[in-house]
Design an enzyme around this catalytic site. Structure first.
Site, mmCIF file in Angstrom:
data_model
loop_
_atom_site.group_PDB
_atom_site.id
_atom_site.type_symbol
_atom_site.label_atom_id
_atom_site.label_comp_id
_atom_site.label_asym_id
_atom_site.label_seq_id
_atom_site.Cartn_x
_atom_site.Cartn_y
_atom_site.Cartn_z
ATOM 1 N N ASP A 67 -3.033 0.617 6.713
ATOM 2 C CA ASP A 67 -2.785 0.379 5.837
ATOM 3 C C ASP A 67 -2.511 -0.503 5.597
ATOM 4 O O ASP A 67 -1.796 -1.262 4.514
ATOM 5 C CB ASP A 67 -0.818 1.543 5.695
ATOM 6 C CG ASP A 67 -1.318 2.623 6.079
ATOM 7 O OD1 ASP A 67 -2.250 3.159 5.305
ATOM 8 O OD2 ASP A 67 -0.262 3.294 5.647
ATOM 9 N N CYS A 83 -12.799 -2.341 12.233
ATOM 10 C CA CYS A 83 -14.697 -2.687 11.381
ATOM 11 C C CYS A 83 -15.865 -2.301 12.306
ATOM 12 O O CYS A 83 -16.100 -3.426 13.174
ATOM 13 C CB CYS A 83 -14.191 -4.994 11.053
ATOM 14 S SG CYS A 83 -15.700 -4.955 10.010
ATOM 15 N N ASP A 134 0.675 -1.290 0.127
ATOM 16 C CA ASP A 134 0.397 -0.527 -0.176
ATOM 17 C C ASP A 134 0.833 1.229 -0.121
ATOM 18 O O ASP A 134 1.665 1.548 0.947
ATOM 19 C CB ASP A 134 -0.891 0.474 1.239
ATOM 20 C CG ASP A 134 -1.583 1.036 1.426
ATOM 21 O OD1 ASP A 134 -2.372 1.605 0.203
ATOM 22 O OD2 ASP A 134 -1.918 1.888 2.833
ATOM 23 N N CYS A 163 -17.493 -6.825 12.375
ATOM 24 C CA CYS A 163 -16.748 -8.188 13.159
ATOM 25 C C CYS A 163 -16.207 -7.302 14.407
ATOM 26 O O CYS A 163 -15.804 -7.974 15.226
ATOM 27 C CB CYS A 163 -16.254 -8.939 12.832
ATOM 28 S SG CYS A 163 -14.566 -7.810 11.332
ATOM 29 N N GLU A 181 -1.484 -1.593 -6.174
ATOM 30 C CA GLU A 181 -2.510 -0.517 -6.451
ATOM 31 C C GLU A 181 -2.203 0.519 -8.150
ATOM 32 O O GLU A 181 -1.243 0.140 -8.020
ATOM 33 C CB GLU A 181 -2.875 0.307 -5.549
ATOM 34 C CG GLU A 181 -2.675 0.106 -4.103
ATOM 35 C CD GLU A 181 -3.033 1.475 -2.551
ATOM 36 O OE1 GLU A 181 -3.542 1.779 -2.688
ATOM 37 O OE2 GLU A 181 -2.324 1.689 -2.763
ATOM 38 N N CYS A 191 -12.915 -4.367 5.461
ATOM 39 C CA CYS A 191 -12.088 -4.980 6.797
ATOM 40 C C CYS A 191 -11.630 -6.527 5.501
ATOM 41 O O CYS A 191 -12.054 -7.160 4.666
ATOM 42 C CB CYS A 191 -13.294 -5.351 7.107
ATOM 43 S SG CYS A 191 -12.689 -6.435 9.178
ATOM 44 N N CYS A 229 -13.523 -10.068 7.584
ATOM 45 C CA CYS A 229 -15.051 -10.461 7.502
ATOM 46 C C CYS A 229 -15.513 -9.410 6.002
ATOM 47 O O CYS A 229 -16.420 -10.288 5.414
ATOM 48 C CB CYS A 229 -16.050 -10.263 8.347
ATOM 49 S SG CYS A 229 -15.884 -8.002 8.684
#
Length: 315
Positions: free
Chosen positions: A294, A284, A114, A287, A198, A265, A268
Site C-alpha cells: 500500500d 519488484c 491509497d 530490481c 485515486e 515499482c 524503477c
C-alpha cells in the site's frame, strides 16, 4: 417535498409520451422525509428568537417555534432551510451563501493516499489509518434485531418497534462512519498542502458478480464479501468530505487514474502482476525493491498526481 416533485415530473412525462399515466398511490406517514423552504423568512425562520441567551429556535409555519440543538455556529447568510427525518430523528439543514473561507497556513508537505480495506488509508510517507469496520462491529446486534423482526406480526406495534430498532442501529453505523471520515479528512487537510488520491469508481467496483441465469458469475460469495467490506470502509464518504474540507482550507486535491498503481515499482517503474506477492507485500521482479504494497501504491499515486499538477502549470 422532493418525492412529491419527482412523482409529478414522472406523471407528466408519461402523459407527454402518450403512455398510461397511472394512478396516485397511497402515501403513508413515512412517505415524506424532507420538507424544504427555499427562502429564509418565507414560511420558515432560522434563529427566530435570537434574543434568547442560551437556545436556538427555528420557526416553522403552522407549527411554531421549535428548539434545535445547534452543534456549530452558522456562518454566512441562511438561504434555504430543510427539515429532514432520518429514522426517529429530525434534523434542520441550512444552506448558506457568502460563507467566509478560512485557509490554513501552508505546511509545504505533499502526500499520496491509497484507499484500502485492511487499512482505511495508507500515505506515501508510510502512515496508516486503521479501518474501523463499523458494520462488522455491529453485525451481531443487527442479526439479533433482524431475527427479532422476522418473528413479529405484520402491522403490529411490536413490529414497528423492531423496525425502528434496526433503523436506529443503521443510523448509528452511518453516524460513526461519517465521524471517522471527518476526523481522517481533517488530519490530512491540516498536515498537507497537496493531497493526491485515486479516482475510484466505487459503484463499478461494488457491482454484483452474480450474473444472469444463462451466464452465472464466478466467485459470487467472495465478491459479495469484498463489496460489503468496501462499502463498510466508506471510501465515497471520505473522499466527499475530504473534497469539501480541502476547498475550505485552501488545499489542493488531485485525483489520478488508479490503473496499475499497485503493480508498478515506485523505484524503477517496472509494472508486472507478479510484483504484488500478497495483500501487504510488494517485491519488484526487476530490481528487487521490497516495500509495503500500500505504501508503494501511495508513492505511485503521489508521483502521478504531481506529474498532472506540473503539466497543468506548464500548459
Amino acid at each position: 417535498m422532493r418525492r412529491l416533485d419527482k412523482a409529478f415530473v414522472a406523471f407528466f412525462k408519461r402523459v407527454r409520451e402518450g403512455r398510461a399515466p397511472g394512478f396516485p398511490r397511497f402515501k403513508g406517514r413515512g412517505w415524506f422525509d424532507t420538507v424544504e423552504w427555499p427562502k429564509d423568512g418565507d414560511g420558515c425562520r432560522w434563529d427566530s428568537q435570537s434574543e434568547h441567551p442560551t437556545a436556538t429556535f427555528v420557526r416553522l409555519q403552522g407549527i411554531g417555534h421549535v428548539r434545535v440543538h445547534q452543534h456549530r455556529p452558522v456562518k454566512g447568510q441562511v438561504k434555504t432551510i430543510s427539515v429532514k427525518r432520518k429514522g426517529q430523528r429530525w434534523y434542520v439543514v441550512l444552506l448558506c451563501t457568502d460563507v467566509p473561507t478560512e485557509h490554513l497556513a501552508g505546511t509545504g508537505a505533499v502526500v499520496g493516499i491509497d484507499l484500502g480495506v485492511a487499512s482505511l488509508i495508507t500515505t506515501s510517507d508510510g502512515r496508516q489509518v486503521a479501518n474501523p469496520r463499523r458494520l462488522s462491529a455491529m453485525a451481531d446486534r443487527l442479526a439479533t434485531a433482524q431475527r427479532d423482526l422476522a418473528r413479529k406480526t405484520q402491522g403490529s406495534m411490536r413490529r414497528r418497534r423492531a423496525v425502528a430498532r434496526i433503523s436506529h442501529l443503521h443510523a448509528k453505523i452511518r453516524r460513526q462512519r461519517v465521524d471517522d471520515a471527518h476526523k481522517t479528512a481533517l488530519a490530512l487537510v491540516r498536515g498537507y498542502d497537496v493531497i493526491v488520491h485515486e479516482a475510484l469508481k466505487i459503484a463499478n467496483m461494488t457491482r454484483s458478480a452474480s450474473g444472469t441465469m444463462e451466464t452465472p458469475g464466478t466467485g459470487v460469495a467472495q465478491k459479495s464479501g469484498l463489496n460489503r467490506s468496501i462499502l463498510d470502509a466508506g471510501w465515497g464518504v471520505l473522499l466527499t468530505i475530504l473534497a469539501h474540507k480541502a476547498e475550505s482550507a485552501g488545499r489542493e486535491l488531485i485525483a489520478v487514474n488508479p490503473t496499475n498503481t499497485s503493480r508498478t515499482c515506485s523505484r524503477c517503474g517496472h509494472c508486472a502482476k507478479e510484483n504484488r506477492i500478497s495483500q501487504a507485500e510488494f517485491r519488484c521482479a526487476a530490481c528487487g525493491h521490497e516495500a509495503h504494497a500500500d505504501v508503494n501504491a501511495a508513492i505511485n499515486i503521489l508521483r502521478a498526481g504531481l506529474a498532472l499538477r506540473n503539466a497543468a502549470k506548464a500548459a
